[in-house]
Design a protein around this motif. Structure first.
Motif, PDB file in Angstrom:
ATOM      1  N   GLU A 190       0.837  -1.206   0.000  1.00 26.29           N
ATOM      2  CA  GLU A 190       0.000   0.000   0.000  1.00 26.29           C
ATOM      3  C   GLU A 190       0.871   1.254   0.000  1.00 26.29           C
ATOM      4  N   LEU A 191       1.949   1.223   0.775  1.00 24.92           N
ATOM      5  CA  LEU A 191       2.867   2.361   0.808  1.00 24.92           C
ATOM      6  C   LEU A 191       3.499   2.591  -0.563  1.00 24.92           C
ATOM      7  N   ILE A 192       3.948   1.524  -1.199  1.00 22.60           N
ATOM      8  CA  ILE A 192       4.555   1.643  -2.522  1.00 22.60           C
ATOM      9  C   ILE A 192       3.543   2.224  -3.519  1.00 22.60           C
ATOM     10  N   THR A 193       2.300   1.779  -3.432  1.00 26.55           N
ATOM     11  CA  THR A 193       1.264   2.284  -4.339  1.00 26.55           C
ATOM     12  C   THR A 193       1.042   3.778  -4.130  1.00 26.55           C
ATOM     13  N   TYR A 194       0.988   4.214  -2.878  1.00 26.19           N
ATOM     14  CA  TYR A 194       0.856   5.643  -2.590  1.00 26.19           C
ATOM     15  C   TYR A 194       1.988   6.424  -3.258  1.00 26.19           C
ATOM     16  N   CYS A 195       3.205   5.916  -3.111  1.00 24.16           N
ATOM     17  CA  CYS A 195       4.369   6.613  -3.661  1.00 24.16           C
ATOM     18  C   CYS A 195       4.333   6.635  -5.181  1.00 24.16           C
ATOM     19  N   GLN A 196       3.973   5.525  -5.783  1.00 21.93           N
ATOM     20  CA  GLN A 196       3.895   5.482  -7.247  1.00 21.93           C
ATOM     21  C   GLN A 196       2.879   6.480  -7.771  1.00 21.93           C
ATOM     22  N   ASN A 197       1.741   6.579  -7.097  1.00 24.31           N
ATOM     23  CA  ASN A 197       0.720   7.542  -7.519  1.00 24.31           C
ATOM     24  C   ASN A 197       1.193   8.978  -7.313  1.00 24.31           C
ATOM     25  N   GLU A 198       1.931   9.196  -6.233  1.00 23.24           N
ATOM     26  CA  GLU A 198       2.422  10.545  -5.935  1.00 23.24           C
ATOM     27  C   GLU A 198       3.416  11.023  -6.989  1.00 23.24           C
ATOM     28  N   TYR A 199       4.221  10.103  -7.515  1.00 23.36           N
ATOM     29  CA  TYR A 199       5.331  10.506  -8.384  1.00 23.36           C
ATOM     30  C   TYR A 199       5.118  10.126  -9.851  1.00 23.36           C
ATOM     31  N   VAL A 200       3.891   9.992 -10.257  1.00 26.32           N
ATOM     32  CA  VAL A 200       3.604   9.738 -11.671  1.00 26.32           C
ATOM     33  C   VAL A 200       4.242  10.838 -12.522  1.00 26.32           C
ATOM     34  N   GLY A 201       5.042  10.427 -13.493  1.00 26.51           N
ATOM     35  CA  GLY A 201       5.691  11.395 -14.368  1.00 26.51           C
ATOM     36  C   GLY A 201       7.008  11.926 -13.837  1.00 26.51           C
ATOM     37  N   ASN A 202       7.365  11.605 -12.600  1.00 24.99           N
ATOM     38  CA  ASN A 202       8.621  12.058 -12.010  1.00 24.99           C
ATOM     39  C   ASN A 202       9.623  10.910 -12.101  1.00 24.99           C
ATOM     40  N   ASN A 203      10.381  10.897 -13.189  1.00 23.94           N
ATOM     41  CA  ASN A 203      11.270   9.763 -13.465  1.00 23.94           C
ATOM     42  C   ASN A 203      12.351   9.595 -12.400  1.00 23.94           C
ATOM     43  N   THR A 204      12.818  10.715 -11.850  1.00 23.18           N
ATOM     44  CA  THR A 204      13.866  10.635 -10.831  1.00 23.18           C
ATOM     45  C   THR A 204      13.393   9.837  -9.622  1.00 23.18           C
ATOM     46  N   GLU A 205      12.194  10.191  -9.107  1.00 27.75           N
ATOM     47  CA  GLU A 205      11.698   9.503  -7.916  1.00 27.75           C
ATOM     48  C   GLU A 205      11.191   8.097  -8.231  1.00 27.75           C
ATOM     49  N   LEU A 206      10.660   7.894  -9.422  1.00 25.31           N
ATOM     50  CA  LEU A 206      10.233   6.544  -9.785  1.00 25.31           C
ATOM     51  C   LEU A 206      11.432   5.603  -9.867  1.00 25.31           C
ATOM     52  N   ASN A 207      12.570   6.118 -10.325  1.00 29.23           N
ATOM     53  CA  ASN A 207      13.799   5.308 -10.332  1.00 29.23           C
ATOM     54  C   ASN A 207      14.266   5.013  -8.906  1.00 29.23           C
TER      55      ASN A 207
END
Length: 799
Positions: A190-207
């Protein structure tokens, strides 16, 4: 600054703009959506993820004014619109810096530099990104709001649970509860999902997020915490805003940081510094509480270099709206009881930075606040404290014991949040637990009852009735069910001391039989509620049980389906949370450690209707009697064990008595005790995670089990409770936090598992927080399984 009440969990009132970080960026420009700025936006998101764009001044100003004062906003504005909006918003605490992006630098500088928060006027986008990047590294260290709770001794220490002191207490207990609450894969996903949704389009944080999923391990947690990434940004924001659900999801990683700080705990006194920009109101609030105590609601980062901290406060000749503050903190590791601190430089992403990190909830005393005219800053002098230095000692200890006294699960958290007035969150975790429990789980009845009480508190009485009806239906069904394992109970229940044929090679069957408390938690005669100490009386083929939450002592005959109340109970106020019981055969009486009332009580075994207080005003937790009839009682507040001969009023200290600590002449929350034939005393030194042996007349004890810190290896213990010893000197310990009973050979550096050790659970080969333990004359083992509200019998394995 949180000084009175915990803030709401939402970062923003407008949920469409909810973000998980403290810092956000606003860009106001009529041409903000042009293609040329999109590449710049991507670069800026690697610094500040949340970007909000406006083309209209009124809409932009309204949005800013609606933001919480705990938000921190960096603003980019065009020259023309900047002239209009900056005079109206530059004093707002939310705005920390403004950058004017324009084509006419000279003319815009003339108005812009009248406002201290305007950092620069730039005409080049790359230069704009470069400057924001450089300055934000400092801003995030001094501009993040400092969230604290204040404890004042001026309002009746610890008596208010709704005011200032109540919030201080509840946050301390909340952190303690979350550290004990095990995380699940569902929570982490659930935490990972929150983070993925928060950083959609932010390649630096998604990496960064991908690297975290692949490479994270507990020993790398400090590296991740100090790295400029989503982990630090979201965790710090959640702690400072007290977004409880995000803290809940982060709890496994918070626990990892806690363990690392424990591992690298500073060994020597240090003086450290922290710089901060504060509003005049925040500063005045602290001035009004000099000599009082504060707890910091987040990890507290400091430096042991004063010059480094002062540098971050910037040029003192530049006029700003905030107050420049330097915290000067003296920290003595001797003060550490539950909240460690450590120099984390060697484990940091920035190994060249001299960072000393304090645990969430660390408590400090404000000694003095004054103005340093030379450096033009405010100095706040503080000292690190422990839980024992102020009027909250008893309240904190009591409330923490309530968390320890039950299985720390989602129900524990929900009940705590209900007491804090956070009914929506309490309901959330109750329902979360409902989804996890099987349909036949005995906890369901209690959980439905909790939901019913919660609905009543919220004024939803119809729903309350529905929940209570569900609870009653399950309770009635359970009362009609008899545990079939009771038929297998051995009819020979014997003496409570170990017999000679038990030795280091003796083994017990790994699947226990429920011999008391066969119908789960409750106050009926076939039920128990949080049993503590137990005593096996072979002569009467009886187990005596300190039935803690039912405020009674229960006598359970061998093979019986029901117990009989022999002391307290029936709504009686004569007992208030008994934790241990023994039989005085000479006087045909029970001697009871009544933890809740702070006294030791003698109760006749034959037709006893009332007890007699034989020791009063003692914070007793465990007791035993030696072969001479002398009584021994552990005092968890004074951290000592005293021996009372018949007729004595004061008793004699025979273990501890040198204050709280982990030296060989000290104890830290002693609980259960036993005395061997040589009159040596064995003490479960619970908060030191060890068992100590004090030989007759000794000034110091020796460690006979554990002593390697909290842990689950065979060289460690985790909150040991019940203790016994055989005639060879081998020690048997209820290793409560590790859900096992462990045996420690005399002189050995490690123990071996006797029963349990199969994880926390309700199966017959599992335990849930074992407390008391006893043996019968045949060597069969009896364990009080506290959180399962049962007594488990493990037969000796003769094969």
């Amino acid at each position: 600054m949180a000084t009175n009440v915990l803030p709401n969990d939402n970062f923003y009132t407008n949920t469409d703009d909810k973000c998980l970080e403290i810092f956000s960026l606003i860009w106001l420009d009529e041409n903000v959506n042009v293609k040329e700025t999109r590449g710049t936006e991507q670069k800026l998101r690697s610094i500040i993820n949340h970007i909000k764009k406006f083309q209209d001044v009124k809409q932009c100003q309204q949005y800013i004014e609606q933001r919480s004062k705990k938000d921190r906003i960096v603003m980019i504005v065009s020259g023309r619109l900047g002239r209009e909006i900056v005079p109206s918003i530059y004093k707002l605490r939310q705005i920390i810096s403004i950058y004017v992006y324009c084509m006419d630098k000279q003319s815009n500088e003339q108005w812009a530099y009248k406002f201290a928060k305007v950092r620069s006027v730039v005409v080049d986008l790359d230069k704009l990104v470069s400057q924001i990047t450089a300055e934000h590294k400092i801003q995030k260290k001094i501009e993040e709001p400092l969230s604290i709770n204040i404890f004042t001794t001026n309002v009746g220490a610890g008596k208010s649970t709704t005011g200032v002191n109540g919030q201080f207490v509840f946050f301390q207990i909340l952190v303690d509860c979350l550290l004990r609450l095990k995380s699940t894969e569902i929570d982490k996903n659930e935490l990972i999902t929150y983070c993925q949704n928060e950083y959609v389009g932010n390649n630096t944080e998604l990496n960064n997020l991908h690297e975290f999923k692949v490479d994270y391990s507990p020993d790398k947690v400090l590296w991740w915490y100090t790295k400029e990434s989503f982990f630090y940004k979201i965790l710090n924001a959640a702690l400072r805003a007290q977004n409880i659900h995000m803290i809940f999801l982060f709890r496994a990683f918070i626990h990892d940081i806690y363990r690392q700080l424990q591992k690298y705990q500073s060994k020597e006194f240090v003086r450290v510094y922290r710089c901060q920009l504060m509003s005049i109101d925040e500063l005045n609030s602290l001035k009004q509480n000099i000599s009082q105590f504060i707890s910091v609601n987040s990890f507290f980062s400091t430096s042991d270099e004063r010059s480094t901290a002062l540098f971050l406060l910037g040029d003192i000749t530049t006029k700003i709206d905030s107050q420049r503050v330097l915290f000067e903190i003296d920290a003595d590791p001797k003060m550490v009881t539950t909240k460690p601190f450590a120099d984390i430089s060697k484990h940091s992403y920035f190994s060249d930075e001299s960072e000393v990190l304090f645990m969430i909830g660390s408590i400090f005393r404000i000694n003095n606040i004054y103005r340093d005219d030379k450096d033009q800053i405010w100095i706040i002098k503080m000292t690190l404290c422990n839980d024992d230095e102020h009027g909250l000692k008893q309240v904190l200890m009591y409330m923490k014991q309530q968390i320890k006294s039950e299985e720390t699960n989602l129900r524990t958290l929900g009940k705590l949040l209900g007491k804090m007035g956070k009914f929506d969150l309490a309901e959330k975790y109750f329902n979360r637990l409902l989804q996890e429990l099987p349909s036949n789980d005995p906890l369901l009845s209690s959980l439905y009852k909790d939901l019913g009480e919660l609905a009543s508190q919220r004024g939803d009485y119809d729903m309350s009735v529905q929940w209570h009806q569900k609870s009653l239906a399950i309770k009635n069904k359970n009362q009609l069910t008899v545990d079939p394992t009771i038929k297998k109970t051995n009819s020979s229940v014997g003496h409570s001391s170990l017999v000679n044929h038990i030795d280091i090679n003796t083994k017990w069957k790994q699947y226990g039989i429920t011999t008391a408390g066969i119908n789960g938690r409750g106050d009926q005669l076939n039920q128990l509620c949080l049993p503590h100490g137990i005593h096996v009386d072979d002569d009467h083929q009886t187990i005596y049980i300190a039935d803690y939450s039912n405020r009674r002592i229960v006598e359970w005959k061998c093979g019986a389906k029901n117990g009989q109340v022999v002391a307290g109970g029936n709504g009686s106020d004569q007992l208030n949370g008994p934790t241990d019981v023994i039989v005085d055969k000479k006087n045909d009486s029970l001697i009871i450690c009544d933890y809740g009332s702070g006294q030791v009580v003698r109760w006749p075994r034959q037709n006893g209707k009332n007890g007699e207080t034989i020791i009063s005003h003692i914070y007793c937790r465990g007791l035993t009697m030696d072969k001479n009839g002398d009584l021994y009682v552990s005092d968890y507040m004074k951290n000592e064990v005293r021996r009372w001969k018949q007729g004595e009023r004061e008793g004699t200290i025979v273990a501890g008595g040198n204050g709280q600590g982990n030296h060989l002449n000290q104890l830290n929350f002693p609980t259960y005790i036993v005395v061997d034939k040589d009159l040596s005393i064995y003490v479960s030194d619970t908060n030191n995670h060890r068992v100590m042996k004090w030989m007759k007349g000794a000034k110091k004890g020796i460690v006979v089990a554990g002593g390697k810190g909290q842990g689950n290896s065979l060289t460690q213990l985790f909150n040991p409770l019940g203790v016994n010893v055989d005639h060879f000197g081998n020690v048997y310990v209820a290793d409560s936090g590790n859900y096992r009973v462990i045996r420690w050979r005399e002189g050995s550096n490690a123990g071996s598992i006797v029963v349990g050790g199969n994880g926390r659970g309700e199966q017959s080969n599992q335990l849930i927080y074992p407390t008391g333990l006893s043996f019968d004359v045949q060597g069969n083992l009896y364990v009080a399984d506290w959180n399962k509200h049962r007594i488990q019998k493990f037969d000796i394995d003769l094969n």
